[in-house]
Design a protein around this motif. Structure first.
Motif, PDB file in Angstrom:
ATOM      1  N   GLU A  57       6.860  40.192  55.341  1.00 42.13           N
ATOM      2  CA  GLU A  57       6.653  41.627  55.549  1.00 42.13           C
ATOM      3  C   GLU A  57       7.198  42.079  56.899  1.00 42.13           C
ATOM      4  N   TRP A  58       7.078  41.249  57.925  1.00 41.92           N
ATOM      5  CA  TRP A  58       7.541  41.650  59.247  1.00 41.92           C
ATOM      6  C   TRP A  58       9.066  41.691  59.340  1.00 41.92           C
ATOM      7  N   ALA A  59       9.769  41.014  58.405  1.00 44.78           N
ATOM      8  CA  ALA A  59      11.237  41.033  58.397  1.00 44.78           C
ATOM      9  C   ALA A  59      11.809  42.095  57.472  1.00 44.78           C
ATOM     10  N   ALA A  60      10.952  42.791  56.717  1.00 40.23           N
ATOM     11  CA  ALA A  60      11.438  43.780  55.745  1.00 40.23           C
ATOM     12  C   ALA A  60      12.207  44.926  56.398  1.00 40.23           C
ATOM     13  N   PRO A  61      11.757  45.503  57.538  1.00 36.26           N
ATOM     14  CA  PRO A  61      12.555  46.577  58.153  1.00 36.26           C
ATOM     15  C   PRO A  61      13.956  46.123  58.564  1.00 36.26           C
ATOM     16  N   TYR A  62      14.067  44.930  59.122  1.00 37.08           N
ATOM     17  CA  TYR A  62      15.390  44.421  59.515  1.00 37.08           C
ATOM     18  C   TYR A  62      16.257  44.215  58.278  1.00 37.08           C
ATOM     19  N   ASP A  63      15.684  43.715  57.220  1.00 39.97           N
ATOM     20  CA  ASP A  63      16.420  43.524  55.966  1.00 39.97           C
ATOM     21  C   ASP A  63      16.928  44.863  55.438  1.00 39.97           C
ATOM     22  N   ALA A  64      16.072  45.879  55.466  1.00 37.06           N
ATOM     23  CA  ALA A  64      16.454  47.189  54.922  1.00 37.06           C
ATOM     24  C   ALA A  64      17.525  47.862  55.767  1.00 37.06           C
ATOM     25  N   GLU A  65      17.392  47.809  57.098  1.00 29.84           N
ATOM     26  CA  GLU A  65      18.338  48.517  57.961  1.00 29.84           C
ATOM     27  C   GLU A  65      19.708  47.838  57.991  1.00 29.84           C
ATOM     28  N   THR A  66      19.746  46.517  57.951  1.00 32.30           N
ATOM     29  CA  THR A  66      21.051  45.858  57.882  1.00 32.30           C
ATOM     30  C   THR A  66      21.739  46.159  56.555  1.00 32.30           C
ATOM     31  N   ALA A  67      20.971  46.264  55.484  1.00 32.63           N
ATOM     32  CA  ALA A  67      21.558  46.603  54.179  1.00 32.63           C
ATOM     33  C   ALA A  67      22.106  48.025  54.189  1.00 32.63           C
ATOM     34  N   ARG A  68      21.378  48.955  54.797  1.00 33.84           N
ATOM     35  CA  ARG A  68      21.865  50.343  54.854  1.00 33.84           C
ATOM     36  C   ARG A  68      23.137  50.446  55.690  1.00 33.84           C
ATOM     37  N   LEU A  69      23.162  49.775  56.820  1.00 35.82           N
ATOM     38  CA  LEU A  69      24.360  49.810  57.653  1.00 35.82           C
ATOM     39  C   LEU A  69      25.533  49.145  56.952  1.00 35.82           C
ATOM     40  N   ASP A  70      25.279  48.074  56.239  1.00 37.06           N
ATOM     41  CA  ASP A  70      26.355  47.407  55.508  1.00 37.06           C
ATOM     42  C   ASP A  70      26.929  48.316  54.429  1.00 37.06           C
ATOM     43  N   ALA A  71      26.076  49.113  53.788  1.00 32.94           N
ATOM     44  CA  ALA A  71      26.558  50.066  52.784  1.00 32.94           C
ATOM     45  C   ALA A  71      27.457  51.123  53.423  1.00 32.94           C
ATOM     46  N   LEU A  72      27.104  51.592  54.609  1.00 31.41           N
ATOM     47  CA  LEU A  72      27.952  52.543  55.323  1.00 31.41           C
ATOM     48  C   LEU A  72      29.305  51.915  55.644  1.00 31.41           C
ATOM     49  N   VAL A 113      11.100  35.016  71.552  1.00 31.26           N
ATOM     50  CA  VAL A 113      12.530  35.335  71.677  1.00 31.26           C
ATOM     51  C   VAL A 113      12.730  35.938  73.052  1.00 31.26           C
ATOM     52  N   SER A 114      13.513  35.286  73.893  1.00 22.96           N
ATOM     53  CA  SER A 114      13.718  35.741  75.271  1.00 22.96           C
ATOM     54  C   SER A 114      14.877  36.728  75.337  1.00 22.96           C
ATOM     55  N   TYR A 115      14.642  37.849  76.021  1.00 19.87           N
ATOM     56  CA  TYR A 115      15.667  38.847  76.294  1.00 19.87           C
ATOM     57  C   TYR A 115      16.080  38.799  77.772  1.00 19.87           C
ATOM     58  N   GLY A 116      15.757  37.763  78.451  1.00 20.86           N
ATOM     59  CA  GLY A 116      16.069  37.641  79.865  1.00 20.86           C
ATOM     60  C   GLY A 116      14.936  38.160  80.721  1.00 20.86           C
ATOM     61  N   ALA A 117      14.825  39.480  80.862  1.00 26.12           N
ATOM     62  CA  ALA A 117      13.789  40.073  81.698  1.00 26.12           C
ATOM     63  C   ALA A 117      12.439  40.112  81.002  1.00 26.12           C
ATOM     64  N   PHE A 118      12.407  39.965  79.716  1.00 29.75           N
ATOM     65  CA  PHE A 118      11.153  39.986  78.961  1.00 29.75           C
ATOM     66  C   PHE A 118      11.332  39.160  77.706  1.00 29.75           C
ATOM     67  N   ALA A 119      10.261  38.958  76.996  1.00 27.50           N
ATOM     68  CA  ALA A 119      10.294  38.177  75.752  1.00 27.50           C
ATOM     69  C   ALA A 119       9.424  38.873  74.714  1.00 27.50           C
ATOM     70  N   LEU A 120       9.766  38.677  73.451  1.00 22.67           N
ATOM     71  CA  LEU A 120       9.016  39.247  72.329  1.00 22.67           C
ATOM     72  C   LEU A 120       8.783  38.162  71.295  1.00 22.67           C
ATOM     73  N   PRO A 121       7.665  38.207  70.576  1.00 18.18           N
ATOM     74  CA  PRO A 121       7.513  37.323  69.417  1.00 18.18           C
ATOM     75  C   PRO A 121       8.556  37.684  68.361  1.00 18.18           C
ATOM     76  N   LEU A 122       8.907  36.722  67.540  1.00 12.63           N
ATOM     77  CA  LEU A 122       9.990  36.919  66.581  1.00 12.63           C
ATOM     78  C   LEU A 122       9.732  38.116  65.662  1.00 12.63           C
ATOM     79  N   GLN A 123       8.482  38.330  65.253  1.00 10.44           N
ATOM     80  CA  GLN A 123       8.202  39.448  64.363  1.00 10.44           C
ATOM     81  C   GLN A 123       8.475  40.793  65.029  1.00 10.44           C
ATOM     82  N   ASP A 124       8.206  40.897  66.350  1.00 12.58           N
ATOM     83  CA  ASP A 124       8.538  42.121  67.068  1.00 12.58           C
ATOM     84  C   ASP A 124      10.018  42.194  67.390  1.00 12.58           C
ATOM     85  N   ALA A 125      10.636  41.050  67.652  1.00 10.09           N
ATOM     86  CA  ALA A 125      12.073  41.047  67.926  1.00 10.09           C
ATOM     87  C   ALA A 125      12.852  41.502  66.694  1.00 10.09           C
TER      88      ALA A 125
END
Length: 490
Positions: free
Chosen positions: A207-222, A331-343
Motif C-alpha cells: 500500500e505504501w508503494a501504490a502512489p509511486y506506482d501510479a505516478e510513474t505509470a501516469r508519467l510514462d503514459a505522457l 534511505v539517506s538523502y545526505g542531509a536527512f534520511a527517510l524510511p523507505l515507505q516515506d521515501a
C-alpha cells in the motif's frame, strides 16, 4: 359512361401502372441488396404519404363515337379516398375484379366502411437487415422520423440489436468536441482493483508503494504520447533556497534523467544497481543530478525513458516481494534520511510535480493525483514541517521558540486546514519537532487548497503568493509558510 365498365377498368390499369415508390436500401457493407425483399406496397386505393399519385383520367373516346355519360353524384359526405386516388368511382357501375384489391370495397367490405384504414402512423415494417444497417445513423440522430420509429419499434423486440444500439450511443458520446478524451487519473487504480477483485495478485504491491506506482505509470503514459522533437523541449525547474526562488533550465529528457538519478537512492537501499555507481555517487539529490548531467556526453534523448522505466518497475517489484520487511529501511538523502515507505511517497510527489513541468512544456493536460494519494503526499509534507521549521530557526531564518515542552507533550501549534482535493486537518508543532501538535494549543490557522499547498511545497509559488486564509499569530503563519517552501529542492 357506358355500362360495360371500360372507362373504370382503364382507369384502374393506369393506377396500377403508376411509378412505384422504391423500398428502403440497406448499407452496402451489411447486406446483399439483391437478396433483400422489398416491403409490400399499399393497395392501389390507399394513400401514399410521401408522393401523391398523378391524377388519372378516363381515355378519350373516339372522335366519331358517342360521348360518355356524366357520372351521377353519390349522396354522402363526399368522395372517398378510392375516387381521389384514381380508383373506381362511386356509382360508376364498374364491376370489381374478382379477387382484386377493390373487391371488398365494392361489396361493402371494410374498405368501404372505413376509408381511413390505410392511413396509419405505425412504423413501416422493414427487414431486420435494413434496420440493423440503420443503427449507426439512428445513434447519430440522422434518421428520418419514419426510420427512427421503425428502428425503435424493432429494438423493443430484438436483444442483439438493442445491445448494439447501446454501444453505438456510448461511442457517439465520445465524439462530442466539448468533452476531454484524457483518461481519468483514477482509471488505472479502478481497473486494477477490478482485476484484483476477480483474481487477487499472488504478490500485491504494498500500500505504501501504490502512489509511486501510479505516478510513474501516469508519467510514462505522457512520455509515450510525445514525439521525438518534444524530448528536447525546454523545461524550467523551480525551487526555493533560503528566502529566494531559484530555477534551472533543462529539457524533457533531462528531467527524466534527474528523476532516475534520485530514484537511485531507493535502488541502493534495496540492494539494486545505482545508475550512478552508488559507491562514488553523492547522496544529496541536487549533487546527484548535476553529476548525472555532467557525465552525459551528449544531450539526453528519448532513449532515457527505457532505463528510467525499467528502474521504477524493478523498485516496485522488489518492494512487493520484500513486503513489510523493508518499509522502515532508511534511505539517506545526505542531509536527512527517510524510511523507505516515506521515501517512495516523496518520489511519487516529485514524479507528479515534474510530470506537470513536462506537461506544461509540451502543452499536455496533466491532472492532480487521486484524492487518496494526494492526501498521503500532503500528510508527508505536514509531518516534515516541524523539522524544517527547526532547521530554519537554527539558521536564523525563523522566529525563536516561545514555549518549549518535553518530547511527546502537546506544544504550541498551527492549524493547517487543507481544503478540496485530498484535504484534511493537521496541527503543526511550532517550537520543537519533538512536541506534538494539538487543537487546544493552536495559536494560528492557515487554510489552503490541496493542490495549491503542494505547489508551495514544490517551490512553484512563493509563500507570499500562496492564496491562504490566515488567522492568528502572524509570525507563526509566516514561519510555517516559508518552512513549507523550504521543503522544495531540485
Amino acid at each position: 359512361m357506358s355500362g360495360d365498365g371500360r372507362e373504370s377498368e382503364g382507369g384502374e390499369e393506369e393506377v396500377r401502372g403508376a411509378r412505384r415508390i422504391p423500398g428502403p436500401r440497406g448499407a452496402a457493407d451489411d447486406l446483399d441488396l439483391a437478396s433483400v425483399p422489398l416491403p409490400p406496397l399499399p393497395p392501389p386505393g390507399g394513400t401514399t404519404p410521401d408522393e401523391a399519385v398523378p391524377e388519372q383520367s378516363a381515355p378519350k373516346p373516339e372522335r366519331d363515337g358517342p360521348e360518355p355519360a356524366a357520372a351521377e353524384p353519390v349522396p354522402g359526405p363526399g368522395p372517398g379516398p378510392e375516387a381521389a386516388d384514381g380508383g373506381p368511382e362511386a356509382g360508376s357501375g364498374a364491376e370489381p375484379v374478382p379477387g382484386g384489391p377493390g373487391s371488398e370495397a365494392a361489396d361493402g367490405g371494410p374498405e368501404a366502411r372505413s376509408p381511413e384504414l390505410f392511413v396509419s402512423s405505425a412504423p413501416v415494417g422493414l427487414p431486420h437487415q435494413v434496420l440493423k444497417a440503420l443503427l449507426g445513423a439512428w445513434a447519430l440522430s440522422a434518421c428520418s422520423a419514419e426510420e427512427t420509429a421503425a428502428v425503435e419499434d424493432h429494438l423493443t423486440g430484438c436483444a442483439p440489436c438493442a445491445d448494439e444500439a447501446l454501444r453505438l450511443r456510448d461511442a457517439v458520446g465520445l465524439l462530442h468536441t466539448d468533452g476531454s478524451l484524457d483518461l481519468d487519473p483514477t482509471l488505472r487504480t479502478r481497473v486494477l482493483d477490478g482485476c484484483f477483485g476477480r483474481r487477487p495478485a499472488r504478490i500485491p504491491v504494498p500500500e505504501w508503494a501504490a502512489p509511486y506506482d501510479a505516478e510513474t505509470a501516469r508519467l510514462d503514459a505522457l512520455l509515450r504520447d510525445i514525439g521525438d522533437s518534444e524530448w528536447h523541449a525546454p523545461v524550467r525547474l523551480q525551487w526555493f533556497e533560503e528566502e529566494r526562488q531559484v530555477s534551472r533550465r533543462t529539457t524533457v529528457a533531462g528531467v527524466i534523467g534527474h528523476l532516475m538519478a534520485v530514484d537511485g537512492l531507493l535502488s541502493a537501499a534495496l540492494g539494486l544497481d545505482d545508475p550512478l555507481d552508488g559507491g562514488e555517487a553523492p547522496l544529496d539529490p541536487t549533487e546527484r543530478t548535476e553529476t548525472y548531467w555532467s557525465a552525459t556526453r551528449r544531450p539526453p534523448t528519448r532513449a532515457v525513458r527505457e532505463p528510467w522505466r525499467a528502474q521504477s518497475h524493478e523498485l516496485i517489484r522488489t518492494a512487493s516481494f520484500a513486503g513489510r520487511n523493508v518499509a522502515e529501511t532508511s534511505v539517506s538523502y545526505g542531509a536527512f534520511a527517510l524510511p523507505l515507505q516515506d521515501a517512495a511517497l516523496d518520489r511519487a510527489f516529485e514524479c507528479w510535480v515534474h510530470g506537470g513541468d513536462i506537461a506544461d512544456a509540451v502543452d499536455y493536460p496533466y491532472p492532480a493525483p487521486s484524492a487518496a494519494h494526494l492526501h498521503r503526499m500532503i500528510d508527508l509534507a505536514a509531518r516534515m514541517l516541524p523539522g524544517a521549521l527547526a532547521g530554519r530557526r537554527g539558521a536564523g531564518l525563523a522566529g525563536p521558540a516561545k514555549d518549549l515542552v518535553p518530547a511527546g507533550a502537546p506544544g504550541r501549534s498551527l492549524h493547517l486546514e487543507i481544503e478540496g482535493h485530498g484535504g484534511g486537518d493537521w496541527y503543526i508543532a511550532l517550537d520543537s519537532p519533538a512536541a506534538v501538535g494539538a487543537p487546544d494549543r493552536a495559536v494560528a490557522q492557515v487554510a489552503l487548497d490541496g493542490v495549491e499547498f503542494c505547489r508551495l511545497v514544490a517551490g512553484h509559488i512563493s509563500p507570499v503568493e500562496a492564496a491562504a486564509g490566515q488567522e492568528g499569530d502572524r509570525e507563526a503563519i509566516r514561519d510555517v509558510l516559508f518552512a513549507a517552501a523550504s521543503l522544495s529542492r531540485l
